[in-house]
Write a protein that holds these residues in place. Structure first.
Motif, PDB file in Angstrom:
ATOM      1  N   ILE A 152       0.842  -1.197   0.000  1.00 20.14           N
ATOM      2  CA  ILE A 152       0.000   0.000   0.000  1.00 20.14           C
ATOM      3  C   ILE A 152       0.873   1.240   0.000  1.00 20.14           C
ATOM      4  O   ILE A 152       2.036   1.195   0.386  1.00 20.14           O
ATOM      5  N   GLN A 153       0.325   2.339  -0.437  1.00 22.97           N
ATOM      6  CA  GLN A 153       1.080   3.591  -0.557  1.00 22.97           C
ATOM      7  C   GLN A 153       0.781   4.466   0.660  1.00 22.97           C
ATOM      8  O   GLN A 153      -0.138   5.274   0.648  1.00 22.97           O
ATOM      9  N   MET A 154       1.568   4.285   1.729  1.00 18.86           N
ATOM     10  CA  MET A 154       1.322   5.056   2.943  1.00 18.86           C
ATOM     11  C   MET A 154       1.618   6.532   2.704  1.00 18.86           C
ATOM     12  O   MET A 154       2.686   6.891   2.227  1.00 18.86           O
ATOM     13  N   GLN A 155       0.648   7.368   3.013  1.00 15.34           N
ATOM     14  CA  GLN A 155       0.775   8.820   2.882  1.00 15.34           C
ATOM     15  C   GLN A 155       0.566   9.414   4.278  1.00 15.34           C
ATOM     16  O   GLN A 155      -0.487   9.961   4.600  1.00 15.34           O
ATOM     17  N   GLY A 156       1.582   9.256   5.120  1.00 17.39           N
ATOM     18  CA  GLY A 156       1.444   9.585   6.527  1.00 17.39           C
ATOM     19  C   GLY A 156       1.115  11.029   6.819  1.00 17.39           C
ATOM     20  O   GLY A 156       0.561  11.337   7.876  1.00 17.39           O
ATOM     21  N   ASP A 157       1.444  11.936   5.901  1.00 18.33           N
ATOM     22  CA  ASP A 157       1.162  13.349   6.131  1.00 18.33           C
ATOM     23  C   ASP A 157      -0.261  13.741   5.719  1.00 18.33           C
ATOM     24  O   ASP A 157      -0.710  14.837   6.038  1.00 18.33           O
ATOM     25  N   PHE A 158      -0.957  12.840   5.025  1.00 13.93           N
ATOM     26  CA  PHE A 158      -2.281  13.181   4.518  1.00 13.93           C
ATOM     27  C   PHE A 158      -3.326  13.082   5.626  1.00 13.93           C
ATOM     28  O   PHE A 158      -3.215  12.275   6.538  1.00 13.93           O
ATOM     29  N   VAL A 159      -4.364  13.887   5.512  1.00 14.06           N
ATOM     30  CA  VAL A 159      -5.507  13.826   6.418  1.00 14.06           C
ATOM     31  C   VAL A 159      -6.614  12.967   5.813  1.00 14.06           C
ATOM     32  O   VAL A 159      -7.343  12.291   6.532  1.00 14.06           O
ATOM     33  N   VAL A 160      -6.727  12.975   4.491  1.00 12.27           N
ATOM     34  CA  VAL A 160      -7.793  12.240   3.802  1.00 12.27           C
ATOM     35  C   VAL A 160      -7.225  11.594   2.544  1.00 12.27           C
ATOM     36  O   VAL A 160      -6.426  12.216   1.828  1.00 12.27           O
ATOM     37  N   THR A 161      -7.603  10.338   2.276  1.00 22.42           N
ATOM     38  CA  THR A 161      -7.355   9.738   0.962  1.00 22.42           C
ATOM     39  C   THR A 161      -8.677   9.188   0.423  1.00 22.42           C
ATOM     40  O   THR A 161      -9.558   8.788   1.191  1.00 22.42           O
ATOM     41  N   ASP A 162      -8.796   9.166  -0.889  1.00 20.02           N
ATOM     42  CA  ASP A 162     -10.028   8.736  -1.558  1.00 20.02           C
ATOM     43  C   ASP A 162      -9.615   8.048  -2.848  1.00 20.02           C
ATOM     44  O   ASP A 162      -9.108   8.693  -3.764  1.00 20.02           O
ATOM     45  N   ARG A 163      -9.814   6.733  -2.924  1.00 21.33           N
ATOM     46  CA  ARG A 163      -9.442   6.005  -4.141  1.00 21.33           C
ATOM     47  C   ARG A 163     -10.318   4.771  -4.310  1.00 21.33           C
ATOM     48  O   ARG A 163     -10.346   3.897  -3.448  1.00 21.33           O
ATOM     49  N   ASP A 164     -11.035   4.719  -5.418  1.00 21.99           N
ATOM     50  CA  ASP A 164     -11.782   3.521  -5.832  1.00 21.99           C
ATOM     51  C   ASP A 164     -12.702   2.985  -4.740  1.00 21.99           C
ATOM     52  O   ASP A 164     -12.753   1.774  -4.478  1.00 21.99           O
ATOM     53  N   GLY A 165     -13.441   3.866  -4.098  1.00 18.11           N
ATOM     54  CA  GLY A 165     -14.397   3.416  -3.100  1.00 18.11           C
ATOM     55  C   GLY A 165     -13.824   3.105  -1.741  1.00 18.11           C
ATOM     56  O   GLY A 165     -14.511   2.541  -0.887  1.00 18.11           O
ATOM     57  N   THR A 166     -12.548   3.440  -1.534  1.00 20.67           N
ATOM     58  CA  THR A 166     -11.960   3.331  -0.201  1.00 20.67           C
ATOM     59  C   THR A 166     -11.528   4.719   0.246  1.00 20.67           C
ATOM     60  O   THR A 166     -11.014   5.506  -0.551  1.00 20.67           O
ATOM     61  N   TYR A 167     -11.743   4.996   1.517  1.00 24.29           N
ATOM     62  CA  TYR A 167     -11.369   6.285   2.103  1.00 24.29           C
ATOM     63  C   TYR A 167     -10.604   6.006   3.394  1.00 24.29           C
ATOM     64  O   TYR A 167     -10.963   5.093   4.147  1.00 24.29           O
ATOM     65  N   THR A 168      -9.580   6.800   3.651  1.00 22.52           N
ATOM     66  CA  THR A 168      -8.894   6.692   4.943  1.00 22.52           C
ATOM     67  C   THR A 168      -8.700   8.086   5.510  1.00 22.52           C
ATOM     68  O   THR A 168      -8.532   9.056   4.776  1.00 22.52           O
ATOM     69  N   GLY A 169      -8.756   8.157   6.840  1.00 25.77           N
ATOM     70  CA  GLY A 169      -8.603   9.435   7.524  1.00 25.77           C
ATOM     71  C   GLY A 169      -7.416   9.414   8.461  1.00 25.77           C
ATOM     72  O   GLY A 169      -6.962   8.350   8.908  1.00 25.77           O
ATOM     73  N   GLY A 170      -6.904  10.591   8.791  1.00 25.24           N
ATOM     74  CA  GLY A 170      -5.712  10.731   9.627  1.00 25.24           C
ATOM     75  C   GLY A 170      -5.939  10.355  11.075  1.00 25.24           C
ATOM     76  O   GLY A 170      -6.950   9.784  11.457  1.00 25.24           O
ATOM     77  N   GLY A 171      -4.956  10.710  11.903  1.00 26.84           N
ATOM     78  CA  GLY A 171      -4.941  10.272  13.283  1.00 26.84           C
ATOM     79  C   GLY A 171      -5.907  11.012  14.187  1.00 26.84           C
ATOM     80  O   GLY A 171      -6.106  12.214  14.065  1.00 26.84           O
ATOM     81  N   ALA A 172      -6.501  10.251  15.120  1.00 31.05           N
ATOM     82  CA  ALA A 172      -7.339  10.795  16.189  1.00 31.05           C
ATOM     83  C   ALA A 172      -8.402  11.740  15.630  1.00 31.05           C
ATOM     84  O   ALA A 172      -9.089  11.417  14.676  1.00 31.05           O
ATOM     85  N   PHE A 173      -8.505  12.961  16.208  1.00 29.06           N
ATOM     86  CA  PHE A 173      -9.585  13.857  15.805  1.00 29.06           C
ATOM     87  C   PHE A 173      -9.366  14.476  14.424  1.00 29.06           C
ATOM     88  O   PHE A 173     -10.308  15.018  13.844  1.00 29.06           O
ATOM     89  N   SER A 174      -8.146  14.399  13.887  1.00 26.60           N
ATOM     90  CA  SER A 174      -7.961  14.884  12.513  1.00 26.60           C
ATOM     91  C   SER A 174      -8.770  14.042  11.534  1.00 26.60           C
ATOM     92  O   SER A 174      -9.116  14.490  10.444  1.00 26.60           O
ATOM     93  N   SER A 175      -9.112  12.799  11.930  1.00 28.97           N
ATOM     94  CA  SER A 175      -9.887  11.942  11.036  1.00 28.97           C
ATOM     95  C   SER A 175     -11.314  12.451  10.841  1.00 28.97           C
ATOM     96  O   SER A 175     -12.007  12.021   9.914  1.00 28.97           O
TER      97      SER A 175
END
Length: 332
Positions: A152-175
């Motif tokens: 996987i392509q870890m983007q540790g500085d990102f707050v949000v990622t959005d790709r092909d129906g998957t979303y990930t959010g950053g740490g704790a309340f930043s998510s």
């Protein structure tokens, strides 16, 4: 109306589950007050039992079990599953939630969208949903996830990622920025702004790097690389070159770079910069030392270079970082 299922399990972080529930139901209320239909049908789901007692003094009463939310194609208006953060270590959490991971695989295969908040990204990665895709998580988990899930392509500085129906959010309340992002994506910009204002959450979908604390990976067992790391951490002010550090551990430059990156996930040059910027952050937080003086002390001679590297690594300028995190009550 979009069906949203928030996953509940006994190790779930209370705020990571309760906050999206609050934001999404409040979004419906804002829409209804404007004469518009609600956008979301939100339900809590758990693996087997509907009454989940957390390790915290709290419990969730879930509307459905996983078996009551079967994986089936829903056309263009696909459901969304939100996976909150967990407390504890992943191996223990995974051992108790293998059925959840399989359930996520099945749902994604038929078009269900999956979102993770903070450490919830481990569930998506374990299910294989993030292969070849960008992903973010809590900054403390970035190195561990890189090691566990190298595809996987870890983007540790990102707050949000959005790709092909998957979303990930950053740490704790930043998510929570991911929850706002989803509200805006499904309800429009105007509603996204209203919800953001309602919860007094600054809309920053870009960077969480300024939250992170750099700690070099040191559990790799390569004693020569550990020696090099120690030398860098004790001598970074003197601007050691890669050649100098390689000589300290009696390696050729080429072999040293290869071996160092294999052990730490960073090139030696990137590691030196990380150590220097971490010291700069510490001084900005705890002293009133001028930025010019601080810059020289951590091993930079050019203000523009220092500012550019600092901003690239943290997402903010040194001045902005001090304003956010400096101890304003220190005597000058």
């Amino acid at each position: 109306m979009k069906n949203i299922y928030i996953l509940i399990f006994e190790d779930v972080v209370l705020s990571s589950a309760a906050a999206p529930l609050d934001i999404l139901t409040r979004t419906n209320a804002i829409l209804e007050s404007a004469g518009r239909p609600p956008a979301f049908r939100v339900e809590l789901v758990s693996e087997k039992v509907k009454n989940i007692h957390l390790s915290d003094p709290a419990q969730f009463n879930c509307q459905r079990t996983l078996a009551e939310v079967p994986a089936k194609s829903s056309g263009h208006n696909s459901p969304l599953i939100i996976v909150p953060a967990f407390s504890g270590d992943w191996d223990s959490v995974f051992a108790k939630n293998r059925a959840v991971v399989e359930w996520l695989k099945q749902h994604y295969a038929v078009g269900t969208e999956i979102a993770s908040l903070c450490l919830g990204s481990y569930f998506l990665a374990e299910a294989g949903l993030l292969k070849g895709k960008p992903c973010t998580s809590h900054w403390r988990a970035i190195d561990d996830m890189r090691e566990r899930f190298p595809d996987i392509q870890m983007q540790g500085d990102f707050v949000v990622t959005d790709r092909d129906g998957t979303y990930t959010g950053g740490g704790a309340f930043s998510s929570l920025n991911l929850v706002l992002y989803l509200v805006e994506k499904f309800c429009g910009h105007d509603i996204g702004v209203q919800v953001s204002k309602n919860f007094s959450i600054h809309r920053d979908h870009i960077n969480q790097a300024h939250f992170s604390v750099f700690r070099g990976l040191n559990q790799h067992g390569d004693t020569l690389v550990l020696k090099a790391q120690t030398y860098i951490e004790e001598n970074f002010q003197n601007e050691p070159s890669v050649e100098q550090v390689a000589a300290i551990v009696n390696m050729s430059k080429r072999n040293f770079i290869r071996r160092f990156k294999q052990a730490t996930q960073y090139t030696p040059l990137a590691y030196i910069q990380k150590v220097k910027i971490e010291e700069a952050k510490n001084r900005l937080e705890h002293s009133h030392q001028s930025i010019q003086s601080l810059m020289y002390d951590v091993g930079y001679n050019d203000n523009k270079t220092f500012r550019d590297i600092f901003k690239r690594m943290t997402g903010v300028t040194p001045q902005a970082y001090r304003k956010k995190y400096g101890r304003a009550n220190l005597a000058v």
